[in-house]
Design an enzyme around this catalytic site. Structure first.
Site, PDB file in Angstrom:
ATOM      1  N   GLU A 163      22.096 -22.305  -2.802  1.00 28.36           N
ATOM      2  CA  GLU A 163      20.819 -22.747  -3.369  1.00 28.36           C
ATOM      3  C   GLU A 163      20.331 -21.839  -4.487  1.00 28.36           C
ATOM      4  O   GLU A 163      19.815 -22.317  -5.502  1.00 28.36           O
ATOM      5  CB  GLU A 163      19.758 -22.800  -2.265  1.00 28.36           C
ATOM      6  CG  GLU A 163      18.405 -23.282  -2.756  1.00 28.36           C
ATOM      7  CD  GLU A 163      17.380 -23.359  -1.649  1.00 28.36           C
ATOM      8  OE1 GLU A 163      16.214 -23.605  -1.948  1.00 28.36           O
ATOM      9  OE2 GLU A 163      17.764 -23.165  -0.485  1.00 28.36           O
ATOM     10  N   ASP A 164      20.498 -20.529  -4.321  1.00 29.11           N
ATOM     11  CA  ASP A 164      19.834 -19.587  -5.228  1.00 29.11           C
ATOM     12  C   ASP A 164      20.772 -18.761  -6.101  1.00 29.11           C
ATOM     13  O   ASP A 164      20.308 -17.908  -6.859  1.00 29.11           O
ATOM     14  CB  ASP A 164      18.951 -18.620  -4.416  1.00 29.11           C
ATOM     15  CG  ASP A 164      17.808 -19.336  -3.726  1.00 29.11           C
ATOM     16  OD1 ASP A 164      17.319 -20.335  -4.291  1.00 29.11           O
ATOM     17  OD2 ASP A 164      17.405 -18.916  -2.630  1.00 29.11           O
ATOM     18  N   ASP A 178      -8.093 -18.477  32.720  1.00 30.69           N
ATOM     19  CA  ASP A 178      -6.674 -18.194  32.961  1.00 30.69           C
ATOM     20  C   ASP A 178      -6.032 -17.588  31.715  1.00 30.69           C
ATOM     21  O   ASP A 178      -5.026 -18.061  31.216  1.00 30.69           O
ATOM     22  CB  ASP A 178      -5.925 -19.456  33.401  1.00 30.69           C
ATOM     23  CG  ASP A 178      -6.194 -20.635  32.475  1.00 30.69           C
ATOM     24  OD1 ASP A 178      -6.943 -20.450  31.502  1.00 30.69           O
ATOM     25  OD2 ASP A 178      -5.651 -21.720  32.722  1.00 30.69           O
ATOM     26  N   ASP A 217      15.478 -18.042   9.604  1.00 31.20           N
ATOM     27  CA  ASP A 217      15.083 -17.983   8.196  1.00 31.20           C
ATOM     28  C   ASP A 217      13.579 -18.206   8.062  1.00 31.20           C
ATOM     29  O   ASP A 217      12.876 -17.462   7.362  1.00 31.20           O
ATOM     30  CB  ASP A 217      15.872 -19.044   7.426  1.00 31.20           C
ATOM     31  CG  ASP A 217      15.400 -19.200   5.990  1.00 31.20           C
ATOM     32  OD1 ASP A 217      15.240 -18.182   5.304  1.00 31.20           O
ATOM     33  OD2 ASP A 217      15.188 -20.349   5.557  1.00 31.20           O
ATOM     34  N   HIS A 237      16.405 -10.287   2.717  1.00 28.69           N
ATOM     35  CA  HIS A 237      16.034 -11.475   3.498  1.00 28.69           C
ATOM     36  C   HIS A 237      17.191 -11.991   4.352  1.00 28.69           C
ATOM     37  O   HIS A 237      17.036 -12.109   5.582  1.00 28.69           O
ATOM     38  CB  HIS A 237      15.519 -12.570   2.567  1.00 28.69           C
ATOM     39  CG  HIS A 237      15.356 -13.906   3.229  1.00 28.69           C
ATOM     40  ND1 HIS A 237      14.485 -14.121   4.285  1.00 28.69           N
ATOM     41  CD2 HIS A 237      15.982 -15.098   3.009  1.00 28.69           C
ATOM     42  CE1 HIS A 237      14.568 -15.383   4.666  1.00 28.69           C
ATOM     43  NE2 HIS A 237      15.471 -16.001   3.916  1.00 28.69           N
ATOM     44  N   HIS A 294      23.271 -17.984   3.751  1.00 29.22           N
ATOM     45  CA  HIS A 294      22.546 -19.260   3.804  1.00 29.22           C
ATOM     46  C   HIS A 294      21.816 -19.617   2.507  1.00 29.22           C
ATOM     47  O   HIS A 294      21.518 -20.787   2.260  1.00 29.22           O
ATOM     48  CB  HIS A 294      21.566 -19.274   4.983  1.00 29.22           C
ATOM     49  CG  HIS A 294      20.305 -18.492   4.761  1.00 29.22           C
ATOM     50  ND1 HIS A 294      20.211 -17.146   5.033  1.00 29.22           N
ATOM     51  CD2 HIS A 294      19.086 -18.865   4.303  1.00 29.22           C
ATOM     52  CE1 HIS A 294      18.988 -16.725   4.767  1.00 29.22           C
ATOM     53  NE2 HIS A 294      18.283 -17.747   4.312  1.00 29.22           N
TER      54      HIS A 294
END
Length: 753
Positions: free
Chosen positions: A76-77, A259, A139, A48, A72
C-alpha cells in the site's frame, strides 16, 4: 524501536524452533521499503509494523503471521508489489499482505462508500484466512495507541470506525482484552468529556476502596481452600467505557451502579466450575436474574464461562466469572487462542477452521452479506451483525438460535433459513400467538407460521435488527418489483408483437439478447416494463425485417399515489388524419355501446385501475383524476404509467409520441370505495367568513380538503387553490355547482395540468 534480534527472541520464548531466516528477511525487506518514511508522530514508519508484530507475539502467533505484520503496509505505502512478495516470501504470505492492503484508485462516490468497500475486501480476505483479521486488529490497536498525533477530523473518523467495526469484530472473535482496549481508546476521542469524568470517578472510588478487592480475593480463596478446591481468584475494576455504556443503557447515575467490581475464578476443569458455583451460592445470596451458564451454551465467539452475581463479602454486589484455564485463554485471546500452526501442516494450515465456532460464524456471515448488496449496505449489515449482546432462543425441535438483543421473530425466521423468513406470516412464542414485532427473550421457544404466497413487506426492514434479515428483505423487495415490471413488460411485448402479426416468447428472445444489450431474459423484459427498453427494439432484434416504429418509454411514478395493475397494457397508435385527442375520443366513442364498468364511454380492452396499492407502478398526474373522467396513460422514462384526464392540456406534449399512449379505464370496487384527489381553483371575496362558508359547503357534500394554498390576494378577491378528495366525477361537479352558488364565490373551476 524494537531491534531485529529482539523480535526473534520474543517469538522464541513460545516457539523455540522459530524460522529465524523468515523473520530476518521480512524485517530487512520492510526496513528497506519503508526507508525514510515518517509517521504523523515523527517516528520512523518502520516502528509501526514492528509494534504490530510485537502485539502479535503477545498472542503467541507463528512466524508467518509475524512476517505478514512486518510486511502489511509495503504494497500500500511503498514500491513493493504482490509478485515481488510472492517471489521472496511465498504466495501464502503474499495473499495475506494483499488482503490487508486498502483499495486504491477507486472511483467511489463517498468516503463512506470507500470505507465500506475496504471493509468488504478485508472481510472477504478474512474469510479465506483468519490471520488477516489478527494482523488487522493488531494494526488498528497500534494506530489507536498513537491516534493523538493525527489531525482532529481524521482522529474522530478513525475512532468512530474503531468503535463501530473493529472493537465489535474483536469481541465477536472472542478477543475480549483487545476489544476492551480498542473501546477505551476510541471512547477517549469520541467523548472525551465523559471519558475524563468516568475515569476520575473510578480513580476516586479505587482510592477509597484500595483494600477492598484484596480483602474479597482473600475471602474467596479461604472459602475454596476450606472445601479443598484449587482455584485462583483475581479481582478487577470495570473499565471506564464499560461503566459508561451501562450507565447509558440502564439510565443510571454513577452512584446507582452496584457492580463496578468483578472477580474471575479459574479452576482446573468443568466439574470444578460447577463445584465452585455451588460453594459460592451456598455461602452468599444470589441476585435473581443474574445467572448465565455459557459453559453448557457457549456464545458464538466460543466464549465459555459461568456468570453469576452475589451479595458477597462486605455486603457488596459482586459479579463472578467461573471458568477453566483454557476457557480463560480463549476468553482473552479468542480466535488467536485457536491459531495452532504446526510444522507438519502444509502451507501453514491452521486448526482454527475445525476448532472455532467464532470463525465459522464469521465466514457464514460474510457469505450471507456479500450476496448482491452494494458496499454501503454491506457496511450497514456488517455493523448489525457485530452486536455483542445476545439472546438465545429455540425452535420447537430444540435447535438453539443466537440473536442480538432486541431481535424479533422475523429475525429468528431468517436466522433459521432465508426461505422461512420470506414466507413468515405469524409466530407462536412459548405456545402463544404473538405479533411478529415482539422482542424475544432468553429461552423463548419460537414457532414460525408460514404461507407459500407471502412476500416480505418492505416495512419489515425497519423492524428487524440482524443484517441477514435486512439484506434478505431488501433482496425480496427488489425481486418483487422486478417481477412486477417483468409482468408489465411481458404484456407490452405480447401486444406489440400481436399488432405486428408476430408471436413473442422468451425462447425467441434469448438468442438475440446481445442485440439489445442485455444478458438475462427476465431483466430485459423488466427493462421494457420500466421503459428503459423499447418494445420496438425487441421486435426489431427478433425480426430484423420488421419496419421500425418508435417505442414506449416509462416514467417514474409520481408521489400522489400508486395503483394496481390488473390486465394487459394496450398501446394506442395514432389514427391517420386525426389529432391525438380526436383519435382517443373516436376510439372511446366506438366503445360507448359496450362500455366496461369503469365508466360510460371507456374502452373494455383498456388497462383497468382500481385503488391505492403501494407496490404498483401506476400513478396519477399531480392535478388528479377521478372515476368518471375519461383517462389515458402516458409512459415516460422511469418507472411506470402516469394517468391523465383526457382534457389535460399537458397531453399536447406527447402529440408526436403516439407510441407512449396506453388505454386506461376505471375499475372501481363498490365494496371498498376510495376518495380520489383533484385540484380546484376558486376566486372568492376577500372578506371575513368567506373561507368558512366554502369549507362548510365542501363538508356538506362529503368531500375532504387535502391541501389549500393562496395563489393571489387582491384588494377585493382572493384566488385559492384547493386539493380536495371526492368519490367520483358526479360528486365533484355537484360540489363545483354548489360552490358557485355561494355569495362569496366568484368562480369555481377544476384545474387540469
Amino acid at each position: 524501536m524494537m531491534r531485529q534480534y529482539e523480535l526473534v527472541e520474543r517469538v522464541q520464548r513460545y516457539k523455540p524452533d522459530v524460522n529465524e531466516a523468515l523473520l530476518n528477511k521480512a524485517y530487512v525487506y520492510a526496513m528497506q521499503k519503508h526507508g525514510k518514511q515518517k509517521r504523523a508522530s515523527g517516528d520512523p514508519y518502520i516502528s509501526h509494523p514492528l509494534e504490530v508484530a510485537a502485539i502479535l507475539t503477545d498472542m503467541r502467533l507463528d512466524e508467518a503471521t509475524i512476517a505478514v505484520a512486518l510486511l502489511h503496509d509495503t504494497i500500500e505505502d511503498t514500491s513493493a508489489t504482490r509478485d515481488e512478495i510472492d517471489d521472496l516470501f511465498g504466495q501464502d504470505i503474499g495473499a495475506l499482505v494483499e488482503g490487508l492492503t486498502k483499495i486504491k484508485k477507486l472511483d467511489l462516490v463517498s468516503k463512506r462508500a470507500k470505507q465500506a468497500e475496504n471493509l468488504r475486501k478485508l472481510l472477504l480476505a478474512i474469510s479465506d484466512d483468519v490471520r488477516v483479521l489478527l494482523v488487522k486488529l493488531a494494526d488498528r490497536l497500534h494506530n489507536m495507541r498513537t491516534l493523538g498525533h493525527v489531525p482532529p477530523e481524521k482522529r474522530a473518523r478513525i475512532a468512530e470506525e474503531t468503535m463501530d467495526i473493529y472493537a465489535p469484530l474483536a469481541g465477536r472473535m472472542g478477543m475480549q482484552d483487545m476489544r476492551d482496549e480498542l473501546e477505551e481508546l476510541a471512547f477517549r476521542y469520541i467523548n472525551p468529556e465523559a471519558h475524563d469524568t468516568v475515569t476520575k470517578r473510578l480513580a476516586d472510588l479505587s482510592a477509597k476502596n484500595r483494600d477492598l478487592i484484596r480483602t474479597i480475593e482473600q475471602d474467596f480463596s479461604a472459602l475454596f481452600a476450606n472445601h479443598k478446591l484449587e482455584a485462583k481468584v483475581k479481582g478487577r475494576q470495570k473499565k471506564p467505557y464499560s461503566v459508561f455504556r451501562k450507565m447509558q443503557s440502564k439510565s443510571l447515575s454513577f452512584e446507582q451502579l452496584s457492580d463496578i467490581y468483578g472477580f474471575r475464578i479459574i479452576v482446573e476443569d468443568i466439574a470444578a466450575c460447577y463445584q465452585a458455583l455451588g460453594i459460592v451460592h451456598t455461602r452468599w445470596s444470589v441476585v435473581p436474574g443474574r445467572f448465565k451458564d455459557y459453559i453448557s451454551t457457549p456464545k458464538q465467539n466460543d466464549y465459555r464461562s459461568i456468570h453469576t452475581t452475589i451479595v458477597g463479602p462486605s455486603r457488596q454486589r459482586i459479579e463472578l466469572q467461573i471458568r477453566t484455564a483454557r476457557m480463560h485463554e480463549i476468553a482473552e485471546y479468542g480466535v488467536a487462542a485457536h491459531a495452532l500452526y504446526k510444522d507438519d501442516l502444509k502451507g501453514g494450515e491452521d486448526l482454527l477452521s475445525r476448532d472455532s465456532r467464532a470463525y465459522s460464524w464469521l465466514r457464514h456471515t460474510i457469505e450471507q452479506l456479500s450476496e448482491g448488496d452494494n458496499p454501503e449496505e454491506f457496511l450497514e449489515h456488517t455493523k448489525l451483525e457485530l452486536f455483542q449482546d445476545q439472546v438465545f432462543c429455540f425452535t420447537p425441535k430444540g435447535r438453539l438460535i443466537a440473536l442480538p438483543r432486541g431481535a424479533t421473530p422475523i429475525d429468528f425466521a431468517y436466522a433459521v433459513h432465508t426461505d422461512v423468513g420470506d414466507t413468515c406470516v405469524g409466530c407462536k412464542i412459548n405456545g402463544r400467538i404473538m405479533p411478529l414485532v415482539t422482542r424475544l427473550n432468553n429461552g423463548d421457544e419460537v414457532e414460525i407460521i408460514r404461507s407459500g404466497v407471502q412476500v416480505p413487506p418492505p416495512a419489515w426492514e425497519e423492524v428487524v435488527v440482524t443484517g441477514k434479515a435486512r439484506a434478505a428483505i431488501r433482496r425480496a423487495t427488489r425481486a418483487a418489483v422486478r417481477k412486477q415490471y417483468a409482468g408489465l413488460g411481458f404484456r407490452i411485448l405480447e401486444r406489440a408483437f400481436t399488432r405486428a402479426g408476430k408471436t413473442f416468447s422468451r425462447e425467441l428472445f434469448r438468442p438475440v439478447l446481445h442485440r439489445v444489450g442485455q444478458k438475462d431474459v427476465e431483466d430485459a423484459i423488466a427493462s421494457v416494463g420500466r421503459g428503459e427498453l423499447s418494445s420496438q427494439d425487441v421486435l426489431k432484434a427478433i425480426h430484423p425485417e420488421h419496419a421500425d416504429e418508435r417505442a414506449p418509454m416509462s416514467k417514474a411514478a409520481a408521489d400522489e399515489g400508486w395503483f394496481n395493475l390488473r390486465s394487459a397494457a394496450g398501446v394506442i397508435f395514432r389514427m391517420p388524419g386525426l389529432g391525438k385527442k380526436d383519435k382517443v375520443k373516436s376510439r372511446i366513442a366506438r366503445k360507448t355501446n359496450g362500455a366496461g364498468k369503469g365508466g360510460v364511454g371507456e374502452p373494455d380492452d383498456a388497462l383497468p385501475i382500481r385503488g391505492v396499492d403501494q407496490n404498483a407502478i401506476v400513478s396519477f398526474a399531480p392535478a388528479g383524476a377521478v372515476p368518471g373522467d375519461r383517462i389515458v396513460g402516458i409512459m415516460e422514462p422511469g418507472a411506470g404509467i402516469t394517468i391523465y384526464p383526457i382534457q389535460s392540456p399537458i397531453l399536447t406534449r406527447f402529440d408526436d409520441q403516439p407510441e407512449r399512449w396506453i388505454d386506461i379505464r376505471w375499475d372501481i370496487d363498490e365494496a371498498t370505495k376510495t376518495r380520489f384527489p383533484v385540484r380546484i381553483l376558486v376566486n372568492a371575496l376577500n372578506e371575513p367568513g368567506s373561507l368558512a362558508e366554502m369549507t362548510d359547503v365542501i363538508a356538506q357534500r362529503d368531500a375532504n380538503i387535502r391541501a389549500l394554498s393562496t395563489l393571489r390576494i387582491a384588494s377585493d378577491i382572493t384566488e385559492l387553490m384547493m386539493e380536495i378528495e371526492v368519490w367520483d366525477l358526479k360528486q365533484l361537479n355537484q360540489l363545483l355547482m354548489q360552490l358557485k352558488e355561494c355569495a362569496c364565490v366568484s368562480t369555481a373551476t377544476r384545474l387540469y395540468e
